[in-house]
Design an enzyme around this catalytic site. Structure first.
Site, PDB file in Angstrom:
ATOM      1  N   GLU A   1      37.364  17.770   5.565  1.00  0.00           N
ATOM      2  CA  GLU A   1      36.043  17.474   6.131  1.00  0.00           C
ATOM      3  C   GLU A   1      34.946  18.054   5.246  1.00  0.00           C
ATOM      4  O   GLU A   1      33.916  17.425   5.014  1.00  0.00           O
ATOM      5  CB  GLU A   1      35.912  18.060   7.539  1.00  0.00           C
ATOM      6  CG  GLU A   1      36.800  17.412   8.569  1.00  0.00           C
ATOM      7  CD  GLU A   1      36.633  18.032   9.918  1.00  0.00           C
ATOM      8  OE1 GLU A   1      36.054  17.374  10.798  1.00  0.00           O
ATOM      9  OE2 GLU A   1      37.067  19.196  10.110  1.00  0.00           O
TER      10      GLU A   1
ATOM     11  N   LYS B   1      29.961  13.229  16.417  1.00  0.00           N
ATOM     12  CA  LYS B   1      30.849  13.274  15.261  1.00  0.00           C
ATOM     13  C   LYS B   1      31.826  12.097  15.382  1.00  0.00           C
ATOM     14  O   LYS B   1      32.965  12.251  15.827  1.00  0.00           O
ATOM     15  CB  LYS B   1      31.574  14.620  15.217  1.00  0.00           C
ATOM     16  CG  LYS B   1      32.360  14.871  13.954  1.00  0.00           C
ATOM     17  CD  LYS B   1      32.917  16.295  13.955  1.00  0.00           C
ATOM     18  CE  LYS B   1      33.704  16.569  12.710  1.00  0.00           C
ATOM     19  NZ  LYS B   1      34.230  17.943  12.690  1.00  0.00           N
TER      20      LYS B   1
ATOM     21  N   GLU C   1      28.817  22.637  17.368  1.00  0.00           N
ATOM     22  CA  GLU C   1      28.019  23.500  18.227  1.00  0.00           C
ATOM     23  C   GLU C   1      27.013  24.298  17.391  1.00  0.00           C
ATOM     24  O   GLU C   1      25.844  24.437  17.778  1.00  0.00           O
ATOM     25  CB  GLU C   1      28.908  24.474  19.016  1.00  0.00           C
ATOM     26  CG  GLU C   1      29.769  23.829  20.068  1.00  0.00           C
ATOM     27  CD  GLU C   1      31.097  23.254  19.577  1.00  0.00           C
ATOM     28  OE1 GLU C   1      31.941  22.954  20.422  1.00  0.00           O
ATOM     29  OE2 GLU C   1      31.282  23.087  18.341  1.00  0.00           O
TER      30      GLU C   1
END
Length: 119
Positions: free
Chosen positions: A22, A99, A74
């Site tokens: 990622e 996301k 978050e």
């Protein structure tokens, strides 16, 4: 506060996430923000200087999304809320971070986190 400015569907590519791929490959994040503020002065003066310039806000939010990576959405949502509250006229901000390419091994429509921060 009953007045609101909403910016929905702001998309930018970031490198956030807990997994190495990622961080390396990045992915699109979609952000919705809602600002609570008094818009009476802006409505009366018809002057953009008396309100939050949503184009400038979008640019500042994209800088955060494309900027320093974080593990959790978050944390990203919290950083975006801080940007929204940088304008002293904003009493509260609600930020949702979506996301859509989250690494989930099942079919899903959306993953999102929403935070609301107020003065």
């Amino acid at each position: 506060m009953s007045d609101r400015i909403r910016l929905g569907g702001l998309k930018a590519r970031g490198h956030h996430g807990v997994y190495d791929f990622e961080r390396r490959d990045g992915q699109d994040f979609v952000v919705d923000v809602e600002l609570e503020l008094d818009l009476a002065r802006a409505a009366a003066t018809d002057d953009v200087a008396d309100t939050v310039h949503y184009g400038e806000l979008a640019g500042a939010l994209v800088e955060v999304i494309t900027g320093e990576p974080v593990n959790l959405i978050e944390t990203l949502a919290e950083r975006l809320a801080t940007v929204c509250l940088a304008d002293a006229r904003v009493a509260a901000a609600t930020v949702t971070v979506h996301k859509p390419q989250a690494p989930i091994p099942h079919e899903f429509a959306d993953v999102s986190v929403t935070v609301r921060r107020a003065r």
